[in-house]
Design a protein around this motif. Sequence first.
Motif, PDB file in Angstrom:
ATOM      1  N   ALA A 159     -21.743 -24.194  24.210  1.00  0.00           N
ATOM      2  CA  ALA A 159     -20.833 -24.469  23.367  1.00  0.00           C
ATOM      3  C   ALA A 159     -19.603 -25.266  23.649  1.00  0.00           C
ATOM      4  CB  ALA A 159     -20.065 -23.164  22.827  1.00  0.00           C
ATOM      5  N   GLU A 160     -19.345 -25.321  25.080  1.00  0.00           N
ATOM      6  CA  GLU A 160     -18.480 -26.439  25.578  1.00  0.00           C
ATOM      7  C   GLU A 160     -18.999 -27.658  25.442  1.00  0.00           C
ATOM      8  OE1 GLU A 160     -17.059 -24.726  29.282  1.00  0.00           O
ATOM      9  OE2 GLU A 160     -16.227 -22.976  28.438  1.00  0.00           O
ATOM     10  N   ASN A 161     -20.080 -27.802  25.788  1.00  0.00           N
ATOM     11  CA  ASN A 161     -20.966 -29.283  26.057  1.00  0.00           C
ATOM     12  C   ASN A 161     -21.050 -29.902  24.720  1.00  0.00           C
ATOM     13  OD1 ASN A 161     -20.967 -29.409  28.733  1.00  0.00           O
ATOM     14  ND2 ASN A 161     -22.818 -28.202  29.013  1.00  0.00           N
ATOM     15  N   VAL A 162     -21.370 -28.969  23.568  1.00  0.00           N
ATOM     16  CA  VAL A 162     -21.546 -29.584  22.321  1.00  0.00           C
ATOM     17  C   VAL A 162     -20.403 -30.035  21.850  1.00  0.00           C
ATOM     18  CG1 VAL A 162     -22.161 -28.737  20.099  1.00  0.00           C
ATOM     19  CG2 VAL A 162     -23.780 -28.297  22.006  1.00  0.00           C
ATOM     20  N   LYS A 211     -22.474 -16.360  28.983  1.00  0.00           N
ATOM     21  CA  LYS A 211     -22.131 -17.637  29.989  1.00  0.00           C
ATOM     22  C   LYS A 211     -22.791 -18.728  29.617  1.00  0.00           C
ATOM     23  CE  LYS A 211     -21.334 -19.276  34.567  1.00  0.00           C
ATOM     24  NZ  LYS A 211     -21.467 -18.929  36.203  1.00  0.00           N
ATOM     25  N   ALA A 212     -24.153 -18.611  29.292  1.00  0.00           N
ATOM     26  CA  ALA A 212     -24.865 -19.815  29.081  1.00  0.00           C
ATOM     27  C   ALA A 212     -24.607 -20.353  27.712  1.00  0.00           C
ATOM     28  CB  ALA A 212     -26.564 -19.459  28.907  1.00  0.00           C
TER      29      ALA A 212
END
Length: 126
Positions: A121-124, A115-116
């Motif tokens: 990855a989504e934020n990057v 999950k982390a």
Amino acid sequence: MDFEQINGNVAGYSYERNVAVSPVAKYPFKTLMHEIGHVVLGHTSEQGLEDYREHRGSKEFQAESTAYLALNELSATDQFDAAESRGYIQGWMRNERPDNASIRQVFTATNKILKAGRCYAENVSM
């Protein structure tokens, strides 16, 4: 963090919330997941160290199993040798069987790590 161990048999290590992977580790991604597993499972906290020392076989089972499951979930099976991983676990467990609580902790830690990683990855990518 930088790898500063002089023992050539050590592929990685962790303490507190820090992890280090040897630049010559055979499977660096698997080693990273193993060491992150120790951190997420609480083995490297001040309170967890005593329990780790007393039950090292069980704790190594948990960290290696966490790495094994995470890499399988990420379709990164080319990043480790499954037979070697199973042998590592068997060597530490010495014919003992993990209890249900230890197994649940492995799945919980694996989920937290995945999950982390997904959140990162989504934020990057934004």
